[in-house]
Each structure stands twice: as structure tokens, then as C-alpha cells.
Design a protein around this motif. Structure first.
Motif, PDB file in Angstrom:
ATOM      1  N   LYS A  66      36.221  45.211  32.649  1.00 27.75           N
ATOM      2  CA  LYS A  66      37.013  44.326  31.806  1.00 27.75           C
ATOM      3  C   LYS A  66      36.133  43.194  31.304  1.00 27.75           C
ATOM      4  CE  LYS A  66      41.248  45.348  34.338  1.00 27.75           C
ATOM      5  NZ  LYS A  66      42.343  44.805  35.172  1.00 27.75           N
ATOM      6  N   LYS A  69      35.814  39.198  32.704  1.00 28.87           N
ATOM      7  CA  LYS A  69      36.563  39.024  33.942  1.00 28.87           C
ATOM      8  C   LYS A  69      35.711  39.449  35.134  1.00 28.87           C
ATOM      9  CE  LYS A  69      41.198  39.599  32.001  1.00 28.87           C
ATOM     10  NZ  LYS A  69      42.503  40.293  32.125  1.00 28.87           N
ATOM     11  N   GLY A 198      35.694  29.929  36.227  1.00 27.26           N
ATOM     12  CA  GLY A 198      36.712  30.752  35.587  1.00 27.26           C
ATOM     13  C   GLY A 198      38.136  30.372  35.950  1.00 27.26           C
ATOM     14  N   SER A 201      43.448  34.951  36.512  1.00 29.65           N
ATOM     15  CA  SER A 201      44.363  35.749  35.702  1.00 29.65           C
ATOM     16  C   SER A 201      45.281  36.603  36.573  1.00 29.65           C
ATOM     17  CB  SER A 201      43.584  36.649  34.735  1.00 29.65           C
ATOM     18  OG  SER A 201      42.715  37.511  35.435  1.00 29.65           O
ATOM     19  N   GLU A 213      41.361  37.679  40.220  1.00 33.53           N
ATOM     20  CA  GLU A 213      40.602  38.072  39.040  1.00 33.53           C
ATOM     21  C   GLU A 213      40.467  36.836  38.162  1.00 33.53           C
ATOM     22  OE1 GLU A 213      42.060  40.807  35.776  1.00 33.53           O
ATOM     23  OE2 GLU A 213      40.736  42.156  36.883  1.00 33.53           O
ATOM     24  N   LEU A 214      39.211  36.511  37.814  1.00 32.87           N
ATOM     25  CA  LEU A 214      38.942  35.294  37.054  1.00 32.87           C
ATOM     26  C   LEU A 214      38.552  35.621  35.629  1.00 32.87           C
ATOM     27  CD1 LEU A 214      36.777  33.339  39.696  1.00 32.87           C
ATOM     28  CD2 LEU A 214      39.249  33.325  39.419  1.00 32.87           C
ATOM     29  N   ARG A 215      39.083  34.853  34.694  1.00 30.11           N
ATOM     30  CA  ARG A 215      38.655  34.935  33.299  1.00 30.11           C
ATOM     31  C   ARG A 215      37.466  34.020  33.117  1.00 30.11           C
ATOM     32  NH1 ARG A 215      44.413  34.858  32.209  1.00 30.11           N
ATOM     33  NH2 ARG A 215      44.310  32.578  32.186  1.00 30.11           N
TER      34      ARG A 215
END
Length: 216
Positions: A66, A69, A198, A201, A213-215
Motif C-alpha cells: 500500500k 503506508k 505518520g 489509519s 497502520e500509519l499513513r
């Protein structure tokens, strides 16, 4: 007469030598041709194998991570260590227990004077939770707070909802839980996540840790 007798023998020797040399040359040429054919076959086989391998790789779907991410896994030990030194958090010697469903328990010691100050800011006193009186409580109070950690809003921040605070074995609920304690714990938790970069998310909790999960 002797010369005539030796002549056939001489021709026989010459003939044998000629035949030997001829067979030797023929054998070498045949071996060379076989070797060349074998080498050519090996090359062709290698080329076909490489082409087949490339075709398989080209046909196979390649994983597509992704974009922007990354995954972050937070253990309860790492989080407890960070919170123990977090600025503004009134709990000392912090230990954290993480469970599924976003449940977390933060244990440690709170100074009696600090607890009194936090309660006073919202119109409460320590004597409200200790009927025998303030003087009977030790200077350092054993405490634990049960919270629910969830992902709130669109800014990728974690939100802590307090459920129960235990101080020296006495349960505090509702407005007896110091808001300053909750907000400082919330800020410290988000500061830990921010240190890894980040915005969050997604959030998943399990016994012993969190998966985020980090953007980027």
C-alpha cells in the motif's frame, strides 16, 4: 636379395602408421563434433529454461504494498517503558497490560499530593475516596486505570476512554476519575505513536500489543 625381403616389411610399417594416424584424426574430429553438439544443446537448454522462468515470473502477480503506508506493532512492554518517562504523566513506574478489544490497564504509583491536586481541580478531594481521612493514605498511592483505546476522528489520533480507576484498592468511577490523568495519558500515548511518524489509519489490539497502520 635381403633388400627385397625388407621392402614389404617397410611398407607394412608405413601402412600401419598411416592407418593409426588416420583413425586418430577421425576419432578426434568425431569427439570434437559430439562435444560441440553437446555444448550447443546445453546452451539451448539453458536459454529455454531462462525464458520459461522469466515467463513464470512475468505471469505471477507481484505484491503491491500500500502506497504511503507502513505497519507498526506496539508491545505492552515498549509502551510501558515509554510512558514511565513521559513528560506530564502523573503515574510513576508504569506498567501496561494490553488486551483484545482495545482494553488496556495502566498501573503505577501516584503521589498523594498530585492526586489531591487533580481531584481539587474538578471539585473533589482525596477524603471523598478515603473516608477515614487523608492522613491515613501513604504519600505514594498504588493505582491502576482501566481504559479503552480506540481510533478517533480523521486526524489519526488515538482516544482513551476511562472505565475505572483504582487507588489503594478503592474504586473511582465517573467524575471521580481525574480528567487531567486521562488527558495526560492520552497525550503520552499519541506522543509515542507520533515518535514513529505518520498518522494512524487503522488499529487492531490483541493480548499483549497493538497493530497499527500509519499513513506516511
Amino acid at each position: 636379395m635381403n633388400k627385397l625381403k625388407t621392402m614389404p616389411s617397410f611398407f607394412i610399417v608405413i601402412t600401419v602408421l598411416f592407418l593409426a594416424v588416420s583413425f586418430s584424426l577421425i576419432f578426434k574430429m568425431s569427439f570434437s563434433e559430439n562435444t560441440s553438439v553437446s555444448s550447443l544443446q546445453d546452451v539451448l537448454y539453458a536459454e529455454r529454461a531462462a525464458a520459461l522462468d522469466k515467463g513464470i515470473k512475468d505471469a505471477a502477480p507481484s505484491p503491491s504494498p500500500k502506497a504511503g503506508k507502513i505497519g507498526l506493532e506496539v508491545t505492552q512492554e515498549a509502551l510501558g517503558s515509554f510512558l514511565s518517562g513521559a513528560e506530564g504523566l502523573p503515574i510513576e513506574d508504569v506498567e501496561v497490560t494490553l488486551s483484545s478489544g482495545g482494553k488496556a490497564t495502566v498501573t503505577g504509583d501516584i503521589k498523594k499530593s498530585k492526586l489531591e491536586s487533580m481531584l481539587k481541580s474538578q471539585g473533589k478531594t482525596v477524603s471523598d475516596l478515603a473516608k477515614p481521612g487523608l492522613s491515613l493514605l501513604p504519600d505514594s498511592l498504588e493505582s491502576s486505570i482501566d481504559v479503552i483505546i480506540s481510533l478517533g476522528g480523521d486526524n489519526g489520533a488515538l482516544t482513551i476512554k476511562p472505565e475505572k480507576l483504582m487507588v489503594q484498592g478503592i474504586a473511582l468511577n465517573g467524575d471521580m476519575i481525574p480528567k487531567e490523568l486521562v488527558s495526560s495519558l492520552n497525550d503520552a500515548l499519541n506522543a509515542y505513536i507520533a515518535s514513529n511518524g505518520g498518522e494512524i489509519s487503522s488499529l487492531e489490539s490483541y493480548d499483549g500489543g497493538l497493530k497499527l497502520e500509519l499513513r506516511m
